[in-house]
Design a protein around this motif. Structure first.
Motif, PDB file in Angstrom:
ATOM      1  N   GLU A  51       0.822  -1.215   0.000  1.00  0.00           N
ATOM      2  CA  GLU A  51       0.000   0.000   0.000  1.00  0.00           C
ATOM      3  C   GLU A  51       0.857   1.267   0.000  1.00  0.00           C
ATOM      4  O   GLU A  51       0.377   2.345  -0.343  1.00  0.00           O
ATOM      5  N   SER A  52       2.122   1.165   0.355  1.00  0.00           N
ATOM      6  CA  SER A  52       2.980   2.348   0.470  1.00  0.00           C
ATOM      7  C   SER A  52       3.322   2.977  -0.876  1.00  0.00           C
ATOM      8  O   SER A  52       3.815   4.095  -0.927  1.00  0.00           O
ATOM      9  N   VAL A  53       3.057   2.281  -1.980  1.00  0.00           N
ATOM     10  CA  VAL A  53       3.392   2.833  -3.296  1.00  0.00           C
ATOM     11  C   VAL A  53       2.277   3.694  -3.881  1.00  0.00           C
ATOM     12  O   VAL A  53       2.472   4.359  -4.885  1.00  0.00           O
ATOM     13  N   GLY A  93       0.528   9.425  -1.967  1.00  0.00           N
ATOM     14  CA  GLY A  93       0.512   9.836  -0.570  1.00  0.00           C
ATOM     15  C   GLY A  93       1.197   8.851   0.351  1.00  0.00           C
ATOM     16  O   GLY A  93       1.443   9.144   1.515  1.00  0.00           O
ATOM     17  N   GLY A  94       1.524   7.666  -0.153  1.00  0.00           N
ATOM     18  CA  GLY A  94       2.195   6.655   0.652  1.00  0.00           C
ATOM     19  C   GLY A  94       3.671   6.971   0.831  1.00  0.00           C
ATOM     20  O   GLY A  94       4.239   7.826   0.154  1.00  0.00           O
ATOM     21  N   GLU A 108       6.245   5.425  -0.033  1.00  0.00           N
ATOM     22  CA  GLU A 108       7.119   5.110  -1.171  1.00  0.00           C
ATOM     23  C   GLU A 108       6.464   5.456  -2.503  1.00  0.00           C
ATOM     24  O   GLU A 108       6.628   4.755  -3.492  1.00  0.00           O
ATOM     25  N   SER A 109       5.708   6.561  -2.520  1.00  0.00           N
ATOM     26  CA  SER A 109       4.955   6.903  -3.725  1.00  0.00           C
ATOM     27  C   SER A 109       5.728   7.764  -4.718  1.00  0.00           C
ATOM     28  O   SER A 109       5.240   8.024  -5.810  1.00  0.00           O
ATOM     29  N   SER A 110       6.940   8.202  -4.368  1.00  0.00           N
ATOM     30  CA  SER A 110       7.681   9.042  -5.308  1.00  0.00           C
ATOM     31  C   SER A 110       8.179   8.217  -6.485  1.00  0.00           C
ATOM     32  O   SER A 110       8.378   7.002  -6.388  1.00  0.00           O
ATOM     33  N   LEU A 111       8.357   8.895  -7.614  1.00  0.00           N
ATOM     34  CA  LEU A 111       8.814   8.220  -8.817  1.00  0.00           C
ATOM     35  C   LEU A 111      10.307   7.930  -8.721  1.00  0.00           C
ATOM     36  O   LEU A 111      11.064   8.668  -8.105  1.00  0.00           O
ATOM     37  N   THR A 112      10.724   6.871  -9.354  1.00  0.00           N
ATOM     38  CA  THR A 112      12.109   6.434  -9.258  1.00  0.00           C
ATOM     39  C   THR A 112      12.940   6.959 -10.424  1.00  0.00           C
ATOM     40  O   THR A 112      12.418   7.427 -11.439  1.00  0.00           O
ATOM     41  N   GLY A 150       2.655   9.680 -10.195  1.00  0.00           N
ATOM     42  CA  GLY A 150       2.374   8.385 -10.777  1.00  0.00           C
ATOM     43  C   GLY A 150       1.423   7.595  -9.909  1.00  0.00           C
ATOM     44  O   GLY A 150       1.260   7.868  -8.732  1.00  0.00           O
ATOM     45  N   VAL A 151       0.792   6.651 -10.536  1.00  0.00           N
ATOM     46  CA  VAL A 151      -0.070   5.718  -9.818  1.00  0.00           C
ATOM     47  C   VAL A 151       0.403   4.332 -10.219  1.00  0.00           C
ATOM     48  O   VAL A 151       0.493   4.013 -11.398  1.00  0.00           O
TER      49      VAL A 151
END
Length: 111
Positions: free
Chosen positions: A11-13, A16-17, A19-23, A50-51
């Motif tokens: 769920e952290s991806v 708002g989680g 680890e939701s930032s883009l890599t 991103g989603v």
């Protein structure tokens, strides 16, 4: 070195989680796509988001090819990527589905 990292909490991806930032991998792939498609607009860092999902598969492993509650929004999802080889058939199916629905056909009552 592996480019893929699997989070402990799936769920952290989501937006708002933790680890939701883009890599960096995402950025590199977008730039590579832009080299192949010069008209592809590139988002600036302030507007980039991103989603993602850890695994795109429906609960019963049956893909979903359908419209949504949002007018004009259709989806071909839940394949976990294994339907890639069937993309031509899925594209034709979606074309027929969209054409019928946009012409007013109730696909729930008359598939």
């Amino acid at each position: 070195a592996s480019f893929h990292r699997y989070p402990e909490d799936p769920e952290s991806v989501y937006p708002g989680g933790a680890e939701s930032s883009l890599t960096e991998q995402w950025t590199n792939q977008v730039y590579r796509a832009a080299l192949r498609m010069p008209t592809l607009p590139l988002p600036d860092s302030a507007n980039t988001q991103g989603v993602v999902a850890c695994y795109d598969v429906s609960d019963d492993w049956t893909p979903i090819y359908d419209g949504s509650a949002l007018p004009g929004y259709y989806m071909a999802i839940g394949t976990s990527g294994n339907q890639f080889k069937n993309c031509g058939v899925a594209g034709r199916l979606m074309r027929e589905l969209i054409t019928a629905r946009e012409a007013g056909q109730d696909l729930d009552a008359h598939p």
